[in-house]
Design an enzyme around this catalytic site. Sequence first.
Site, PDB file in Angstrom:
ATOM      1  N   CYS A   1       1.148  -1.391  -0.033  1.00  0.00           N
ATOM      2  CA  CYS A   1       0.414   0.031  -0.408  1.00  0.00           C
ATOM      3  C   CYS A   1       0.584   1.161  -0.080  1.00  0.00           C
ATOM      4  O   CYS A   1       1.738   1.467   0.818  1.00  0.00           O
ATOM      5  CB  CYS A   1      -1.237  -0.117   1.188  1.00  0.00           C
ATOM      6  SG  CYS A   1      -1.436   1.362   2.142  1.00  0.00           S
ATOM      7  N   GLY A   2       1.133   2.174  -0.668  1.00  0.00           N
ATOM      8  CA  GLY A   2       1.728   3.427  -1.123  1.00  0.00           C
ATOM      9  C   GLY A   2       1.557   4.264  -0.024  1.00  0.00           C
ATOM     10  O   GLY A   2       2.700   4.551   0.198  1.00  0.00           O
ATOM     11  N   HIS A   3       0.081   4.156   0.811  1.00  0.00           N
ATOM     12  CA  HIS A   3       0.117   5.872   1.721  1.00  0.00           C
ATOM     13  C   HIS A   3       0.689   4.686   2.966  1.00  0.00           C
ATOM     14  O   HIS A   3       1.576   5.205   3.691  1.00  0.00           O
ATOM     15  CB  HIS A   3      -1.466   5.200   2.064  1.00  0.00           C
ATOM     16  CG  HIS A   3      -2.407   6.387   1.290  1.00  0.00           C
ATOM     17  ND1 HIS A   3      -1.558   7.846   0.963  1.00  0.00           N
ATOM     18  CD2 HIS A   3      -2.907   6.109   0.511  1.00  0.00           C
ATOM     19  CE1 HIS A   3      -2.196   8.138   0.045  1.00  0.00           C
ATOM     20  NE2 HIS A   3      -3.500   7.522  -0.268  1.00  0.00           N
ATOM     21  N   CYS A   4       0.693   3.695   2.893  1.00  0.00           N
ATOM     22  CA  CYS A   4       1.697   3.099   4.227  1.00  0.00           C
ATOM     23  C   CYS A   4       3.230   3.561   3.920  1.00  0.00           C
ATOM     24  O   CYS A   4       4.242   3.585   5.177  1.00  0.00           O
ATOM     25  CB  CYS A   4       1.352   1.082   4.385  1.00  0.00           C
ATOM     26  SG  CYS A   4      -0.159   0.625   3.971  1.00  0.00           S
TER      27      CYS A   4
END
Length: 501
Positions: free
Chosen positions: A54-57
């Site tokens: 996950c990019g936001h992670c």
Amino acid sequence: MLIKKLFSVAAGALLACSIVSAEESDVISLTKDTFKTIVDPEKLILVEFFAPWCGHCKALAPEYEKAATSLKSENIKLAKVDCTAESDLCAEQDVKGYPTLKVFKNGNVSEYNGGRKAELIISYMKKQSLPAITDVNVENFDTFKDSDDKVVVGFFTENDQKEYNTFSEISEILRDDFIFGATGQKEVINKAEVKPPSIVLYKKFDEGKDVLEGTFTKDELIDFIRKNSIPLLAEIGPENYASYVDSGLPLAFIFYDNDEQRTNLGKEIESVAKEYKGQVNFVYIDANKFGQHAENINLKQTWPAFGISKPDENLKYPFNQSKEITTEAIKEFVDNFIKGEIPPSIKSEPIPEKNDDPVFVLVADNFEEVVYNDTTKDVLVEFYAPWCGHCKKLAPTYEKLGEAYKNVRDKILIAKMDGTENDIPPKVPFKVSGFPTIKLFKAGNKEIVDYQGDRTYESFIEFLNKNAHNKVDLDSSAPDSTPSKEPAPAATEKDDKHDEL
Ligand SMILES: *[C@@H]1O[C@H](CO)[C@@H](O)[C@H](O)[C@H]1NC(C)=O
Ligand SMILES: *[C@@H]1O[C@H](CO)[C@@H](O)[C@H](O)[C@H]1NC(C)=O
Ligand SMILES: *[C@@H]1O[C@H](CO)[C@@H](O)[C@H](O)[C@H]1NC(C)=O
């Protein structure tokens, strides 16, 4: 050859990176087996539920790491759960998206409402670790008032029980956003140079502190804290937009294109922002990221630009874009705005010269006259957007409805307005937050009735037969009405692209 070399460098870097983080991480990795034993005994621990893809992670990871290291000294722990490896645990914890952050206090869970940057995580968790009100005394006073960007301290004597109770109540409401302390110590009161009851907001920007002296109500206290905790001129973005709206003040946007422009605009506008502090909040807005927002203030996307909005009332006051943004011009503009001498800007398409299609075309400029001032007609209005799929699907049915009422349009008028090209006039007592929005403005008193039915021709006729003030009573099963088999879903669409703030 070159590609191979690049690749080997990249791989090497990745490897180095992962070794470092595995060895030195201050973030605890949790599994189903360790979760309860580690989380439950902690007075305060933050847990991130993530997925490696996950990019936001990924963006959060270094910030989270930094926060964990910094919070070690406060004995506040940060932990993480890889939900691709621990799917049962994540299901048990009701994780629905990545990353999800939760705060646990002795095993009791609450939502994490802070930001995703290290300093925001740190400040949020520090606040969580304190009782809503800290006892302030002569020993801790200096450190306490410097312990965050914004710290609220109440100064009381034994006669100020009423004020203390109000203060205490408000501290619970605002504890996610501010640190609160209180004192009755004479030495501290003297040191702070206040006369109790007094509330002081200590802040690490602008004038450093604000004082509310004497008695106050709950609303006055909230107002004092909210208004004064907003910096004179700061950058606005999705993370702080709500705090500006909460302050209840008009919002003056300074759109800039590059740093140099930002600096120059700041020089021109800062003194005006100072003068109108507490009446209008001034913010910088990065046109490269949020240029679209200019359209919401009826400004063209050319920079720099300046405009004021009243978010509560959805009113906008663009500053003439062919004029230069100077201290004098902005001062005059804001001054006239405050005096109520600038009418809100209402965006409108031109009024159609001929308006005899089955569906009457409303624009902002003929809305009042047609919908409100002519009280003899019932007017059914569809607010639509050209891009909206549900609107397109409805169009043929709505057209047919217009056709059916065409000969009685002096009694019941079927109308539509493009909600992207026309502002909803301020007189209209609702906001259009999705498309299509369909409302009946009744003849006579102009009472408004929501259309909630399915979007078939028959349902519209039934609705109008039942709700219109003027009785026309069309037959919903008229021979030429081919019943539509598939009722359109009653959903409305939001314009996500334009809602960037
Ligand atoms: C939750 O909070 C209550 C009251 O503060 C406390 O008694 C309890 O031990 C906490 N932990 C759990 C797991 O319920
Ligand atoms: C904006 O300013 C220009 C130049 O001063 C002027 O010609 C124009 O009429 C103004 N427009 C409005 C809408 O006031
Ligand atoms: C509608 O009526 C109001 C009040 O009577 C009046 O002030 C306004 O000018 C009218 N608007 C139009 C467009 O006729």
